[in-house]
Each structure stands twice: as structure tokens, then as C-alpha cells.
Scaffold this active site. Structure first.
Site, PDB file in Angstrom:
ATOM      1  N   SER A 242       0.826  -1.219   0.000  1.00 38.41           N
ATOM      2  CA  SER A 242       0.000   0.000   0.000  1.00 38.41           C
ATOM      3  C   SER A 242       0.857   1.266   0.000  1.00 38.41           C
ATOM      4  O   SER A 242       0.546   2.225  -0.725  1.00 38.41           O
ATOM      5  CB  SER A 242      -0.984   0.007   1.174  1.00 38.41           C
ATOM      6  OG  SER A 242      -0.345  -0.280   2.393  1.00 38.41           O
ATOM      7  N   HIS A 272      -1.731  -9.023   1.953  1.00 41.24           N
ATOM      8  CA  HIS A 272      -1.476  -7.732   2.620  1.00 41.24           C
ATOM      9  C   HIS A 272      -2.638  -7.473   3.592  1.00 41.24           C
ATOM     10  O   HIS A 272      -2.918  -8.297   4.456  1.00 41.24           O
ATOM     11  CB  HIS A 272      -1.290  -6.658   1.536  1.00 41.24           C
ATOM     12  CG  HIS A 272      -0.791  -5.334   2.013  1.00 41.24           C
ATOM     13  ND1 HIS A 272      -0.143  -5.141   3.214  1.00 41.24           N
ATOM     14  CD2 HIS A 272      -0.859  -4.073   1.452  1.00 41.24           C
ATOM     15  CE1 HIS A 272       0.181  -3.861   3.362  1.00 41.24           C
ATOM     16  NE2 HIS A 272      -0.254  -3.187   2.311  1.00 41.24           N
ATOM     17  N   HIS A 319       5.979 -12.634   7.391  1.00 41.93           N
ATOM     18  CA  HIS A 319       6.154 -11.245   6.951  1.00 41.93           C
ATOM     19  C   HIS A 319       7.318 -11.161   5.979  1.00 41.93           C
ATOM     20  O   HIS A 319       8.279 -11.921   6.081  1.00 41.93           O
ATOM     21  CB  HIS A 319       6.418 -10.310   8.141  1.00 41.93           C
ATOM     22  CG  HIS A 319       6.144  -8.884   7.823  1.00 41.93           C
ATOM     23  ND1 HIS A 319       7.095  -8.046   7.292  1.00 41.93           N
ATOM     24  CD2 HIS A 319       5.005  -8.156   7.926  1.00 41.93           C
ATOM     25  CE1 HIS A 319       6.558  -6.851   7.092  1.00 41.93           C
ATOM     26  NE2 HIS A 319       5.293  -6.886   7.471  1.00 41.93           N
ATOM     27  N   ARG A 328       3.216  -4.720  16.787  1.00 40.14           N
ATOM     28  CA  ARG A 328       1.813  -4.283  16.656  1.00 40.14           C
ATOM     29  C   ARG A 328       0.886  -5.389  17.153  1.00 40.14           C
ATOM     30  O   ARG A 328      -0.190  -5.122  17.673  1.00 40.14           O
ATOM     31  CB  ARG A 328       1.515  -3.919  15.192  1.00 40.14           C
ATOM     32  CG  ARG A 328       2.390  -2.788  14.650  1.00 40.14           C
ATOM     33  CD  ARG A 328       2.198  -2.572  13.168  1.00 40.14           C
ATOM     34  NE  ARG A 328       2.560  -3.758  12.392  1.00 40.14           N
ATOM     35  CZ  ARG A 328       2.370  -3.895  11.087  1.00 40.14           C
ATOM     36  NH1 ARG A 328       1.811  -2.904  10.399  1.00 40.14           N
ATOM     37  NH2 ARG A 328       2.727  -4.995  10.455  1.00 40.14           N
ATOM     38  N   ASP A 374      -2.056  -8.516  11.646  1.00 39.76           N
ATOM     39  CA  ASP A 374      -3.407  -8.969  11.309  1.00 39.76           C
ATOM     40  C   ASP A 374      -3.866 -10.177  12.127  1.00 39.76           C
ATOM     41  O   ASP A 374      -5.042 -10.516  12.123  1.00 39.76           O
ATOM     42  CB  ASP A 374      -3.476  -9.311   9.812  1.00 39.76           C
ATOM     43  CG  ASP A 374      -3.140  -8.109   8.960  1.00 39.76           C
ATOM     44  OD1 ASP A 374      -3.708  -7.039   9.210  1.00 39.76           O
ATOM     45  OD2 ASP A 374      -2.293  -8.236   8.054  1.00 39.76           O
TER      46      ASP A 374
HETATM   47  N1  HAX Z   1       1.659 -19.948   6.089  1.00 38.79           N
HETATM   48  C1  HAX Z   1       2.114 -20.889   5.235  1.00 38.79           C
HETATM   49  N2  HAX Z   1       3.166 -20.701   4.431  1.00 38.79           N
HETATM   50  C2  HAX Z   1       3.824 -19.528   4.533  1.00 38.79           C
HETATM   51  C3  HAX Z   1       3.439 -18.524   5.426  1.00 38.79           C
HETATM   52  C4  HAX Z   1       2.286 -18.756   6.219  1.00 38.79           C
HETATM   53  N3  HAX Z   1       1.806 -17.844   7.063  1.00 38.79           N
HETATM   54  N4  HAX Z   1       4.275 -17.486   5.285  1.00 38.79           N
HETATM   55  C5  HAX Z   1       5.160 -17.821   4.341  1.00 38.79           C
HETATM   56  N5  HAX Z   1       4.878 -19.053   3.869  1.00 38.79           N
HETATM   57  C6  HAX Z   1       5.532 -19.762   2.766  1.00 38.79           C
HETATM   58  C7  HAX Z   1       5.385 -18.953   1.490  1.00 38.79           C
HETATM   59  O1  HAX Z   1       4.100 -19.134   0.925  1.00 38.79           O
HETATM   60  C8  HAX Z   1       6.522 -19.497   0.668  1.00 38.79           C
HETATM   61  O2  HAX Z   1       6.139 -20.751   0.195  1.00 38.79           O
HETATM   62  P1  HAX Z   1       6.580 -21.251  -1.299  1.00 38.79           P
HETATM   63  O3  HAX Z   1       8.070 -21.211  -1.300  1.00 38.79           O
HETATM   64  O4  HAX Z   1       5.996 -22.621  -1.378  1.00 38.79           O
HETATM   65  O5  HAX Z   1       5.980 -20.280  -2.254  1.00 38.79           O
HETATM   66  C9  HAX Z   1       7.622 -19.697   1.719  1.00 38.79           C
HETATM   67  O6  HAX Z   1       6.923 -19.830   2.983  1.00 38.79           O
HETATM   68  C10 HAX Z   1       8.607 -18.564   1.818  1.00 38.79           C
HETATM   69  O7  HAX Z   1       7.909 -17.362   2.028  1.00 38.79           O
HETATM   70  P2  HAX Z   1       8.584 -16.176   2.863  1.00 38.79           P
HETATM   71  O8  HAX Z   1       9.794 -15.755   2.126  1.00 38.79           O
HETATM   72  O9  HAX Z   1       8.729 -16.564   4.279  1.00 38.79           O
HETATM   73  O10 HAX Z   1       7.453 -15.074   2.832  1.00 38.79           O
HETATM   74  P3  HAX Z   1       7.201 -13.949   1.727  1.00 38.79           P
HETATM   75  O11 HAX Z   1       8.072 -12.807   2.054  1.00 38.79           O
HETATM   76  O12 HAX Z   1       7.262 -14.503   0.357  1.00 38.79           O
HETATM   77  O13 HAX Z   1       5.682 -13.581   2.004  1.00 38.79           O
HETATM   78  C11 HAX Z   1       3.803 -13.118   3.356  1.00 38.79           C
HETATM   79  C12 HAX Z   1       5.296 -12.850   3.141  1.00 38.79           C
HETATM   80  C13 HAX Z   1       3.310 -12.130   4.411  1.00 38.79           C
HETATM   81  C14 HAX Z   1       3.061 -12.847   2.058  1.00 38.79           C
HETATM   82  C15 HAX Z   1       3.608 -14.567   3.830  1.00 38.79           C
HETATM   83  O14 HAX Z   1       4.261 -14.765   5.048  1.00 38.79           O
HETATM   84  C16 HAX Z   1       2.158 -14.962   3.945  1.00 38.79           C
HETATM   85  O15 HAX Z   1       1.559 -15.368   2.956  1.00 38.79           O
HETATM   86  N6  HAX Z   1       1.539 -14.835   5.162  1.00 38.79           N
HETATM   87  C17 HAX Z   1       0.127 -15.108   5.346  1.00 38.79           C
HETATM   88  C18 HAX Z   1      -0.715 -13.935   4.872  1.00 38.79           C
HETATM   89  C19 HAX Z   1      -0.564 -12.740   5.793  1.00 38.79           C
HETATM   90  O16 HAX Z   1      -0.670 -12.834   7.016  1.00 38.79           O
HETATM   91  N7  HAX Z   1      -0.351 -11.554   5.209  1.00 38.79           N
HETATM   92  C20 HAX Z   1      -0.238 -10.298   5.974  1.00 38.79           C
HETATM   93  C21 HAX Z   1       1.202  -9.822   6.105  1.00 38.79           C
HETATM   94  C22 HAX Z   1       1.333  -8.539   6.875  1.00 38.79           C
HETATM   95  C23 HAX Z   1       0.702  -7.405   6.153  1.00 38.79           C
HETATM   96  O17 HAX Z   1       1.094  -6.957   5.105  1.00 38.79           O
HETATM   97  N8  HAX Z   1      -0.387  -6.941   6.682  1.00 38.79           N
HETATM   98  O18 HAX Z   1      -1.131  -6.053   6.037  1.00 38.79           O
END
Ligand code: HAX
Length: 433
Positions: A242, A272, A319, A328, A374
Site C-alpha cells: 500500500s 497484505h 512477513h 503491533r 493482522d
Molecule cells: N503460512 C504458510 N506458508 C507460509 C506462510 C504462512 N503464514 N508465510 C510464508 N509461507 C511460505 C510462502 O508461501 C513461501 O512458500 P513457497 O516457497 O511454497 O511459495 C515460503 O513460505 C517462503 O515465504 P517467505 O519468504 O517466508 O514469505 P514472503 O516474504 O514470500 O511472504 C507473506 C510474506 C506475508 C506474504 C507470507 O508470510 C504470507 O503469505 N503470510 C500469510 C498472509 C498474511 O498474514 N499476510 C499479511 C502480512 C502482513 C501485512 O502486510 N499486513 O497487512
């Protein structure tokens, strides 16, 4: 000119000279290198933009203008009578001005936003034309776009404005937009879930207290939650979807309404901001499938494993930058311990916090197994009876306006240029290697 606008100009405009001198002296210094993994990995390892309002440390969490969340609890002593959560006006002032506000600064800001808070009728008409089932985040971005008719920046640009003065109409748009968002968001809530029974703003209230009031929740504790919620969700440095979207779209000199609407479309993604909605859905799905209000840790562990086995993420965990529990999350936990220690959903959130990290860690690929902002917020809202989880990301969006709009004022004051990173094809990359 309002007094804050004067102060901002005095503070921000001289910075241009400082930055020019800094870049002239050190512009060719290398501050990092990046790899092919960084390019394919969403540019996470690349420091590529400047954002003044806050800075994220992967272990410690966010610092707003140098202050951590626990430090801000001590420094921002700007409460409404009887309250103990700083009003979000204070963090906006801090982010915009780079210094702690006085009580008078905060009161002036409350009054300033109250004066600007009138939303043009056509914005409500646009919302009324949408099917009630339209997702609240979609309604929110449409309403922001409808308000773009009011853009002072767009009108000034059309007339012809010296580029040195861009910050001025940007400031006007930013302040008007922030002032009006609570009314717009509350209108969406009441039309979607409360039979179109709308509640008029109360200009005597602070920005967040008034938001709670217009949503229909007048308990003092809910207003306190709104003050905390609006403060902690306001900014998370510049690279998140964002904030980065606001900066990117704003860099084309799209006005603040256009830039913020674009940002909100990014916030509406489940990786996000929409994660706050997904967390509650996931928790409720677990409780429903187990037919209990308080699943045991063993039951939670099994549910987490099932979620992962279905190729889904555990929402609220992980994250892109953080590598520890999000402060937070911790501050919301503190609020819950004070106001609702026996709440079933809140206790489930705390049990999930004990169960999830070791499971995610055991996968060997998740870089951060800890909860983010979140993971907790929905349970707090549910406690006060705000059970419509599809609306939660709109509340996040109202808060996020504070940080990204303060940053946009700085973008214009510093005359930051069009953002245009270089992309490359895989073929070209392979040839290069
Ligand atoms: N559950 C399961 N698997 C997860 C995970 C979770 N909560 N977090 C990361 N992973 C997985 C990824 O999907 C990725 O898998 P693949 O290699 O198979 O694609 C692997 O672990 C490596 O990911 P990462 O490098 O640790 O994480 P990224 O930086 O790529 O992504 C995310 C960060 C926040 C998108 C990710 O942790 C996620 O999807 N979390 C769940 C959704 C979430 O809570 N989002 C909110 C984040 C905070 C925010 O922006 N709030 O607004």
C-alpha cells in the site's frame, strides 16, 4: 494558510537543499548489491526508495520517526479525557513533521480535520448505486475515486502550477482526504450491514472517536480501541504494497485521491491488508468445524497442519521483512489483556500464537513464523460486536492513509522523481549470466 501547513513548509522545503548536497557529495556510493534471487523474489532484498515517516527493523519492528511502539506509548501523552490510548492525530503529526506534537498541535489537528470532513453528496450517491453485496474494500476504493472530483492538486495542475509548489495542493488533498475517510468508511459499514441507518458525525469528538461513533459503537473502550488501531496500522515504512503503491502512482503526479485509491486496491489483497479478514474467517472455520469456542492446542495444531496440507497459508503469520513477533501484535495483546482477558476468540488467538510458530518453522522454508499485525485485530473488533469481518480491511485502510499521505506530502516537497525501475526478461538475464 493553516498553521500546520506553514510549519510543514518551513520544515520540509529546506530539506531539498540538504538532500541535493548529500547526493552531490555521495551520490556514487554503493549501499548494497542484489542478486538474481532478489529479482525473482519480489525485490525484497533491494533497498530502492526513500520514505521518511517510518523505518522497519526486521527484529525490532517498526519505528515511527525513530520511536518504537513501546516508546511512543510514553512519548505520545495525547489522550482524550478519561482515555489512555494516544489519539492518532499525534502519530500523524509526528510522521508529517518529524517531531513530537504539543497538546495544542494535536488539538489543532483534530479541529483542522473536523473542518475539512464534509463529504460531497455525490460520493454517497455513487456508493448507493452499488449492489449492497459489493465487498467493502471495493466500495471504499470506488468512493475514494468518486471524491477525486475535489482534488485541489488536479485543478492546480490543470491551471498550470510551478513544480516547486506541488507540495501545497498535495497537502490540501491529503488533509481533506484523511478528514473525510472515516465518514466514507462508516457510511459503507452502515449501508452494507446496518440497513442504511447512518449516524451523523459528532464534531466534538477526536478523529478516531468520531469514527467509532459513526460506525455505531459509542462505548468508550471501543473508541480507545479505534485510537490504538488507527495508530498502529498507520505506517510500515515505504516498501509494503500500500505504501509503495501510493508512492509509485503519486510519482506520476497522479493526485492523492488517485494514488490512495490505487494503494487501497493493493491493501485489499489477502497477502497484505485483507489478511485481517482472512484470520477471522480461518479462526471461525476452525471453531465451527470443531464445534467449540475454545479449541485445545492439539486441535489447533491439527487444524494448522490441515490448512498447510491444502496448500493454503496460515493467515496472520509471516512477513516479508519482519523476523520476530510484530510489536503491533504485542500492543494489541496488551489491549486485550487489559480489556477482555477472558474473551474466547482472544484466548484462541493467544493459543494459536503458541502453536503456529514451531509448525511453520518445521517447514524449513517460512522465513518468519511469527504473527503479524493482522493475527490479532479481528478478535478485538469481534469482542465489541463488530462481527462483519469483510469490513476490517477498510478500517486498516483508514488508518494507513495517515502514513502514506504524510509520505506523499514529503514526496512532493522533496520533488522526488517519477519511479521507474528497470525490468528484464529471463532470456536477457540468462544471456547476461
Ligand atoms: N503460512 C504458510 N506458508 C507460509 C506462510 C504462512 N503464514 N508465510 C510464508 N509461507 C511460505 C510462502 O508461501 C513461501 O512458500 P513457497 O516457497 O511454497 O511459495 C515460503 O513460505 C517462503 O515465504 P517467505 O519468504 O517466508 O514469505 P514472503 O516474504 O514470500 O511472504 C507473506 C510474506 C506475508 C506474504 C507470507 O508470510 C504470507 O503469505 N503470510 C500469510 C498472509 C498474511 O498474514 N499476510 C499479511 C502480512 C502482513 C501485512 O502486510 N499486513 O497487512
Amino acid at each position: 494558510m493553516d498553521s500546520l501547513k506553514n510549519k510543514f513548509a518551513e520544515k520540509a522545503l529546506p530539506e531539498v537543499v540538504k538532500i541535493k548536497q548529500f547526493a552531490k557529495a555521495h551520490g556514487d556510493k554503493v549501499i548494497g548489491t542484489y542478486t538474481i534471487d532478489d529479482i525473482y523474489g519480489g525485490m525484497k532484498g533491494i533497498t530502492g526508495l526513500v520514505t521518511e515517516t517510518s523505518l522497519l527493523d526486521s527484529n525490532e519492528g517498526i519505528r515511527f520517526r525513530g520511536y518504537s511502539i513501546p516508546e511512543l506509548r510514553e512519548k505520545l501523552q495525547h489522550f482524550v479525557e478519561g482515555g489512555s490510548e494516544p489519539v492518532p492525530e499525534a502519530i500523524f503529526y509526528l510522521m508529517l513533521m518529524g517531531e513530537l506534537p504539543s497538546n495544542e498541535d494535536v488539538q489543532n489537528l483534530t479541529n483542522n480535520w473536523a473542518r475539512r470532513a464534509i463529504v460531497p453528496r455525490h460520493v454517497f450517491n455513487v456508493l448507493d448505486a452499488l449492489p449492497r453485496a459489493t465487498h467493502p474494500m471495493t466500495q471504499f476504493t470506488i468512493a475514494i475515486m468518486a471524491m477525486q472530483t475535489e482534488s485541489v492538486f488536479a485543478a492546480s495542475y490543470r491551471k498550470g502550477i510551478n513544480k516547486k509548489d506541488y507540495w501545497d495542493p498535495t497537502y490540501e488533498d491529503v488533509m481533506n482526504l484523511i478528514a473525510r475517510l472515516p465518514r466514507v468508511a462508516a457510511y459503507i459499514y452502515r449501508r452494507t450491514y446496518k440497513n442504511d441507518e447512518h449516524i451523523e458525525p459528532d464534531p466534538k469528538l477526536d478523529w478516531a472517536g468520531n469514527f467509532g461513533h459513526m460506525l455505531g459503537y459509542d462505548e468508550p473502550d471501543f473508541a480507545e480501541l479505534m485510537r490504538l488501531y488507527m495508530t498502529i496500522h498507520s505506517d510500515h515504512e515505504g516498501g509494503n504494497v500500500s505504501a509503495h503503491t501510493t508512492h509509485l502512482v503519486g510519482s506520476a503526479l497522479s493526485d492523492p485521491y488517485l494514488a490512495f485509491a490505487a494503494a487501497m486496491n493493493g491493501l485489499a489483497g489477502p497477502l497484505h491488508g485483507l489478511a485481517n479478514q482472512e484470520v477471522i474467517r480461518w479462526l471461525q472455520g476452525m471453531c465451527e468445524s470443531l464445534n467449540t469456542k475454545r479449541p485445545t492446542k492439539e486441535q489447533i495444531a491439527q487444524y494448522v497442519k490441515d490448512t498447510l496440507a491444502q496448500g493454503q497459508v496460515v493467515p496472520g503469520y509471516g512477513h516479508a521483512v519482519l523476523r520476530k513477533t510484530d510489536p503491533r501484535f504485542v500492543s494489541q495483546m496488551g489491549f486485550a489483556k487489559k480489556h477482555m482477558p477472558d474473551d474466547d476468540m482472544v484466548n484462541t488467538v493467544w493459543n494459536v500464537y503458541e502453536v503456529v510458530p514451531p509448525i511453520l518453522e518445521s517447514l524449513g522454508k517460512v522465513k518468519n513464523p511469527w504473527p503479524n499485525v493482522d493475527a490479532h485485530s479481528g478478535a478485538l473488533l469481534q469482542h465489541y460486536g463488530m462481527v462483519e469481518e469483510d469490513f476490517y480491511t477498510v478500517m486498516f485502510g483508514v488508518s494507513r492513509s495517515l502514513g502514506v499521505m504524510a509520505s506523499l506530502c514529503w514526496d512532493r516537497a522533496l520533488s522526488l522523481p517519477l519511479e521507474r525501475p528497470k525490468s528484464i526478461t529471463t532470456e536477457a538475464l540468462m544471456k547476461m549470466i
